[in-house]
Every structure is written in C-alpha cells, then in structure tokens.
Design an enzyme around this catalytic site. Sequence first.
Site, PDB file in Angstrom:
ATOM      1  N   ASN A 120       0.859  -1.191   0.000  1.00  0.00           N
ATOM      2  CA  ASN A 120       0.000   0.000   0.000  1.00  0.00           C
ATOM      3  C   ASN A 120       0.890   1.234   0.000  1.00  0.00           C
ATOM      4  OD1 ASN A 120      -1.504   2.324   1.218  1.00  0.00           O
ATOM      5  ND2 ASN A 120      -3.190   0.854   1.143  1.00  0.00           N
ATOM      6  N   SER A 124      -5.365  -0.616  -2.350  1.00  0.00           N
ATOM      7  CA  SER A 124      -5.821   0.749  -2.102  1.00  0.00           C
ATOM      8  C   SER A 124      -6.994   0.663  -1.128  1.00  0.00           C
ATOM      9  CB  SER A 124      -6.236   1.403  -3.415  1.00  0.00           C
ATOM     10  OG  SER A 124      -6.458   2.776  -3.198  1.00  0.00           O
ATOM     11  N   GLU A 125      -6.986   1.536  -0.110  1.00  0.00           N
ATOM     12  CA  GLU A 125      -7.939   1.349   0.990  1.00  0.00           C
ATOM     13  C   GLU A 125      -9.388   1.675   0.617  1.00  0.00           C
ATOM     14  OE1 GLU A 125      -5.116   3.110   0.935  1.00  0.00           O
ATOM     15  OE2 GLU A 125      -5.139   4.787   2.345  1.00  0.00           O
ATOM     16  N   ASN A 126      -9.615   2.199  -0.591  1.00  0.00           N
ATOM     17  CA  ASN A 126     -11.000   2.379  -1.024  1.00  0.00           C
ATOM     18  C   ASN A 126     -11.587   1.103  -1.621  1.00  0.00           C
ATOM     19  OD1 ASN A 126      -9.145   2.840  -3.118  1.00  0.00           O
ATOM     20  ND2 ASN A 126     -10.677   3.857  -4.358  1.00  0.00           N
TER      21      ASN A 126
END
Lengths: 220, 231
Positions: A25, A48-50
């Site tokens: 990340n 990706s944290e979305n």
Amino acid sequence: MPERLNREAIAMRVAKELPDGAYVNLGIGIPTLVSQFVPEGRTVAYHSENGLLRYGPLAAPGQEDIDLINAGGQFLLPVPGMAFFNSAEAFAMIRGGHIDVTVLGAFQVSERGDLANWMLSSRGVGNIGGAMDLAAGAKRVIVAMEHTDPLGNPKIVRECSYPLTGQHCVSLIITDVAVIEVGAAGLRLREIAPGWTPEAIQEITEPRLAVADNVKEITL
Amino acid sequence: MNKVFLSCAEAVADVPDGAVIMIGGFGGAGGMPQCLIQALREQGAKNLTIISNTGGLAGFGALSGSVTITHNVLIESGQVRKVVASFPVSASPSRPNAFEVLYRQGKVELELVPQGTLAERIRAGGAGIPAFYTPTGVGTAVAQGKETRVFYGQECVLEHALKADYAFLRANRADTTGNLAYKGTSRNFSPLMATAARVTVAEVDEILESGCIDPEVVATPGIYVKRLVKR
C-alpha cells in the site's frame, strides 16, 4: 553541502525494498511515485484502501471512470486480476497483517520509530484517512521523506512534536540523503547519498545515529 | 411492500431535524448519492450529524469540468451540526472546504476517526456488536480517554459501534426487492452503511425487476434497503 536526491530518486531507492510478490500500500506524495520504479522481473500487487487490489497505471484524460479510483482520488486503468471489496474488508487486509509493506510520507519520525504524518499543528485540523490503520497493521512500514523540513529542521527527532499516527511502527526511513534502519537499539545509518558523510548526516539528524560497519553509498 | 420511490424529494421527505445520516462513497463522484444530497439540501432538515469518509470535498475523484455534489453542500448551507469522518478537510490547506471554514468558526463539531476504525464501527453497528478492540490509534489523539487493554502482548483501544437514522447510498443497480450491486471502487463504505441505519435509501442508475440481478453479484441484500430511487 553535497546534493540531495530528488523525489523520484527517493522513490527509486524505496522501490528496491519491495520484494517480488509483495502486497503493498502506497501513501500520498513521494510514496505514490514508487510504483513507476519497481525493478524489472518483480511483480508487486498494490492495495488501495478504497476497496481495490491490483491496480495499473493512471488513466489518461478522456479515459477516466468515476468508478475506478485510488485512495488519493486519481483515476486508474483496469488491469487483469484486480479485485473490488468494501471498506471493512480493505482494512481487514491491513489490520489482519496481510499487507506486506506500506510506504508512507512523514512530518517526523522518532528514534523509536514513532510516526507523525497526519496533522501540521499549525493547521489545527487534519486528515487521518487510512494512515493510522496502515501504521498499526502493515507488516513493514517504510517512510519516504526529505531528511529536513523546508526550514532545515530535522524530521528525524528524539520525540515527535507533531501529533502521532502510530507508536514504534516504522522499520526503515529512506530520505534524500540516507537510508536508516529503526531497531530496538535505536537508529542505524545503512546508506548515504553520494558526496555525503555520516558526520554530515548526523548534523541534520536530532537523535544519535549508529553507523553500520558496512555503510554504503545509495545506488538506484 | 413497494420500495421504489418516484423522486429523491419523496425519498428524503421525512428526515427530521437532528437526524444522524450516513453518506456512502469514498468522497469522490463514484458512490456519492448526489441526487439524495441535493434533495436533502432543498428539504432543509437542520442540526444533522453526517457520518461519511470525508467532510465533504469538492473536486476529489471528480472528472475535470464536471461538478460533483457532495455533503459539502449540506455543510455550506448550515444544515450540519457534527461530522464523523476520517478525511474531513481538503488535502491542500490553501483551499479549505466548507467544513474547515465552519469548524474554525466553531459552527460544526468533528469526531475524527481512522478510516479502518470508521468502517469497522459501522460494520459493528449493523452486525449487533456494541464495541470492539483495535490496535489502530493506540498512543495517538484518537485513543485519548478510551479504555485500552492488552491482547497477546499488543495494546488495543476500545471503539464503539456507529448507527444512524438514515443511510444514503449510491449503487449501480437495484432490483425491486432492494438487492444492490455496485461498480468498481464505488462500493467502499456503502454495503456497511446499508446495514447500520434504520432507513437505508439507495440512489441507483437503474431499478430492475426482481430476479434480474445475478444473486452472485448482490453486495447488499434487499433486507437492508427500505427505499430505492432512480437517479
């Protein structure tokens, strides 16, 4: 003063730390540049944290799709093997120890590996986003940043004066003049930029640096 | 029971002053229930608490030249009393959003939450878990005043579930039973919020007959969805 590495060169040095097959990340700023420089022959899967695993290059103007962005709000191109999921799962991957490496920017890093990267005290309000979860949950936290702030103050400090993102979480600091390992015994200078000496780096670093026996010049 | 509403105005008509509203999406145009937000702005409910990833950003994840309506417009209009978010302000201090301006004037409150903790608090709220321990945020400002406990040598902080009166979501498509399917990265918080609100309202690109969404791709089962409106 000898020259310092530019942002791209810092990103190139960081890229060498990403092992083949790693789940990675990348934070915003210098870390975002890292994906361009992964050494040939290595495949890295970006998280990706979305809610996205495996993403490709940024989309060119005209190719943008509002349903395909990274956590920085940039538009991406689809790539084979990508996966979508919800935010709870995105962070289960992080907290659950499934992310091998995260690369984050920083305002300050302390000699114990405390990280401060979410708020400038002068602004009085800031964005945490996914940084605290990444600091607490990723298996390895690499900080990529300039060695000093725009006023020349050290960003590697004894005690962070900015609000913390996480405690004892940073394992490696890569700056525009040095590569420094954070260990139980403190900071250890492993590599230095061309033209720099360990003494010159110590001068712009607040805590004491132990110098590795085989300290090397940074190569890209 | 008919879940399909003919307009966003009708779907938000009963939102009272003081309501707690979750707003889906990551912050950009994708996943943002723009029509429901616009309708709520016109409806005028006040003293709202907004739970969302951002504090309402203009321009984040938006196509150049297009205008994205976000909960920014509810903050600008003074309808919001409190924001619960992980990314409340614009990335650039020189271009403050409406939230930052009003926050500095003391007109809106902030509960700042790490993003993974926000997602998990919402998940817990919908799953009947009142609170949980997490290592995220230990030793930082977000852990201040909270209970901590050590598990397997790691210090953790106690975080409480979040629930809401309403959740406003945008999904790609729905069927008339309320099943929802999302597109790409526009899923993010929405399936979690759908479970954690008393009334979940989904704004969708199309509403299909029951049976027209492959059950394998339903990410929000209809049990969680009370109202549907085609955008």
